[in-house]
Write a protein that holds these residues in place. Structure first.
Motif, PDB file in Angstrom:
ATOM      1  N   PHE A 130       0.831  -1.202   0.000  1.00 44.61           N
ATOM      2  CA  PHE A 130       0.000   0.000   0.000  1.00 44.61           C
ATOM      3  C   PHE A 130       0.869   1.256   0.000  1.00 44.61           C
ATOM      4  O   PHE A 130       0.523   2.251  -0.661  1.00 44.61           O
ATOM      5  N   ASP A 132      -8.472  -4.766   4.294  1.00 48.43           N
ATOM      6  CA  ASP A 132      -7.027  -4.817   4.098  1.00 48.43           C
ATOM      7  C   ASP A 132      -6.333  -4.541   5.431  1.00 48.43           C
ATOM      8  O   ASP A 132      -6.978  -4.507   6.487  1.00 48.43           O
ATOM      9  N   TYR A 178      -3.779  -5.587   0.772  1.00 46.14           N
ATOM     10  CA  TYR A 178      -2.889  -4.673   0.051  1.00 46.14           C
ATOM     11  C   TYR A 178      -2.304  -5.321  -1.199  1.00 46.14           C
ATOM     12  O   TYR A 178      -2.171  -4.683  -2.249  1.00 46.14           O
TER      13      TYR A 178
END
Length: 643
Positions: free
Chosen positions: A64, A545, A532
């Motif tokens: 991310f 996530d 992610y």
């Protein structure tokens, strides 16, 4: 005869004065070269993964961070802080601007734009790869300055820089991976530790000199720390606690008072500007100590000022009032709401009983003794000696030694409760170990040239032991960087009984399949660990996530995983999921699969849905047996009493 001797002495004295600057210049140059080599070592020992593996991210959160850095580079800071990500936490979405620490991504994009301005051809991805090694070199330099400021000895600074350059506790969070490292190269801690050391160094400079310039620089370093990592609250409480301790032992002076007052006001005003922090810097329990110490200092110095105006120069003792204010602050802190992770540090039983999302993460578990040895090696034995050096009584207070001692005590306590905080203790352990080595070498090296036979033998023995300890520390740290912290988790690799390297690339193959064989608007339900990676590699919308901002939503996913097929199907349809990703180790021997995590899924789901009883689920045990003739591992048994 006397005139001749006087003339000779003058000549020799003149020659000494002429050679002294040259000697100092050579020593300074040698120190500079040594420090440069240490910084190069810090960079080089973190590049094993780049040399050994292909371009691949290794863990979960850095995926991310890389995606956010790309967005910031393309869209700019304004769009970044107003970015609403509809591809995660479906159907809720996520407001990125208010739930992210932007320091890491902003630094990456800033360096990228400088490189573009200088016509250096480098992309954001390459910078993400090497942000950890770059900042590890800066961390070594900052540690050198900190240790030198504390002890006034360059040798101590060089030893501290050497220790932290390769300490496995910090290597684990700053290894280069082609887009991130094993446990998170392109992660917040890679840059935050450098900022943490800079804040402590600058605050000591301000306290020792009383300079407003150093205090302002410290405040901006604190702002960068708060923009990079949520661990800034450690500094938010360490510096006030240290200042209050100086007040209690009678070592507080106007320089420290001025430094803390400016740091508190300016630092608080700066971090309020961060969307992630905002007015939490005023009303959260984590910042309460800083407010209380600031008020206490104003009362203390106001009382001293009023006393100076009275004829007898005295006022009633203000210490009971100060203690009363501090007691009120403690009562307020017990009534205020703490974040889950911080509360678990103050009350270790809280997370286990009431917050299973925190305890479900492996790095939030208590630190075993083996991890201490892996993370610090011989530094564990040298640190108590350095702590003794810091605490032994002297007539004149050494603010640096008191601060590093308090830092060591708090960080060791917290990292014992949460293994990921071992990285916070690393600077204190390295500085104290450097103080011990430097002190022992100075004490015993003199006897190598001027002492008796007994003193010579003892000094030679101690010097040899210290030299061997540093050598084996270097070997251990290099092994940890090359083997323990440079192997990717998304690409499983190992060796069979014939010594041949075996690679299992199922993760990336699954993500690639999702990317090629599903609709671009498809929603994927998977446990939050993989969110992610799915969003970045497959470019598909995920239900949850690793941000874990909505525990109820994670509980729904846990209910889907832990329920029977009919119930799970209803939950998946209610969440709008088109596909479900389940990870099962089986033949590969991968033990960290969803079957192993099923107990935690059930515990989290049971916190929100009474129909899920975590006691109905037992810990899983998977057994594997190596086949002698070189075939695949044979799956033998999985305890099936789970359901």
């Amino acid at each position: 005869m006397s005139r001749e001797s006087t003339t000779n002495s003058r000549i020799s004295h003149s020659t000494f004065l002429e050679t002294l600057p040259l000697k100092n210049c050579c020593l300074s140059l040698l120190k500079l070269i040594t420090l440069g080599l240490i910084c190069a070592l810090a960079f080089a020992c973190r590049t094993f993964s780049v040399a050994r593996y292909e371009s691949v991210m290794h863990e979960f959160d850095p995926w991310f961070n890389y995606r956010a850095a790309q967005f910031l580079s393309k869209e700019g800071l304004y769009c970044f802080f107003n970015w609403f990500d509809s591809e995660s936490w479906y159907p809720l979405g996520r407001n990125i601007g208010s739930t992210i620490y932007p320091g890491l991504m902003s630094t990456t994009v800033f360096i990228h734009r400088i490189c573009r301005f200088l016509y250096i051809p480098i992309d954001v991805k390459t910078l993400c790869v090497f942000m950890g090694p770059i900042f590890s070199s800066l961390t070594s330099f900052a540690t050198y300055l900190l240790a030198k400021e504390i002890t006034r000895k360059s040798s101590t600074g060089l030893f501290a820089a050497f220790f932290i350059s390769i300490v496995p506790a910090y290597v684990s969070r700053s290894v280069a991976g082609t887009v991130t490292l094993c446990i998170g190269s392109y992660d917040n801690e890679a840059v935050a530790i450098c900022a943490l050391i800079a804040v402590i160094y600058l605050y000591l400079k301000a306290a020792n000199s009383g300079s407003i310039g150093w205090t302002v620089a410290c405040s901006f370093a604190y702002f960068y720390m708060a923009a990079s990592w949520g661990g800034y609250v450690f500094l938010t409480n360490l510096i006030p606690l240290y200042t209050f301790g100086l007040l209690c032992i009678g070592k507080l002076n106007k320089r420290v008072y001025t430094s803390y007052s400016i740091f508190y006001v300016l630092g608080t005003l700066l971090i309020i500007q961060l969307p992630t922090v905002g007015f939490l810097a005023i009303k959260s329990a984590e910042h309460l100590l800083s407010h209380g110490v600031f008020i206490t200092l104003q009362i203390h110095f106001l009382a001293n000022y009023l006393a100076s105006l009275l004829p007898n120069k005295t006022l009633p003792n203000s210490k009971p009032l100060i203690l009363a204010i501090f007691a009120i602050l403690l009562i307020c802190a017990s009534k205020m709401k703490w974040s889950g992770r911080n509360l678990s540090l103050l009350n270790p039983l809280h997370a286990f009983k009431d917050n299973p999302i925190v305890t479900a993460v492996a790095e939030h578990q208590s630190t075993p003794w083996s991890s201490y040895f892996l993370s610090f090696h011989i530094l564990l034995l040298l640190m108590p000696v350095g702590f003794f050096i810091c605490c032994k009584g002297k007539a004149k207070a050494n603010y640096g030694k008191l601060l590093i001692a308090l830092y060591a005590v708090l960080s060791i306590y917290f990292c014992g409760l949460m293994s990921r905080l071992v990285i916070v203790a690393a600077p204190a352990v390295c500085v104290m170990a450097a103080m011990a080595v430097s002190k022992l070498l100075r004490a015993f090296s003199k006897n190598l040239f001027t002492g008796s036979k007994v003193d010579f033998d003892l000094s030679l023995f101690v010097t040899a032991i210290l030299g061997l300890s540093c050598y084996f520390y270097l070997i251990h740290s290099t092994w940890a960087a090359a083997e323990a912290y440079s192997a990717p988790s998304i690409v499983i690799s190992g060796s069979n009984q014939q010594g041949q390297r075996v690679t299992v690339d199922d993760f990336r193959e699954a993500y690639r399949w999702l990317s090629l064989n599903t609709n671009s608007n498809a929603k994927v339900l998977a446990w939050w660990d993989y969110g992610y990676q799915i969003a970045t590699l497959s470019n598909r919308t995920v239900i949850v996530d690793g941000n874990t901002w909505n525990a109820t939503h994670i509980g729904l996913v846990g209910k889907a995983m832990a329920s029977d097929e009919a119930t799970a199907h209803r939950v998946c349809r209610a969440l709008g999921a088109d596909y479900v990703l389940v990870v099962f180790g089986a033949v590969t021997g991968y033990s960290d699969d969803d079957l192993n995590k099923l107990v935690w899924m059930a515990r989290i789901a049971s916190s929100f849905f009474p129909d899920i009883d975590a006691s109905d689920y037992k810990d899983t045990t998977v057994y594997f047996r190596k086949i002698v003739d070189g075939r695949h591992d044979e799956f033998i048994d999985v305890q099936a009493e789970l359901l």
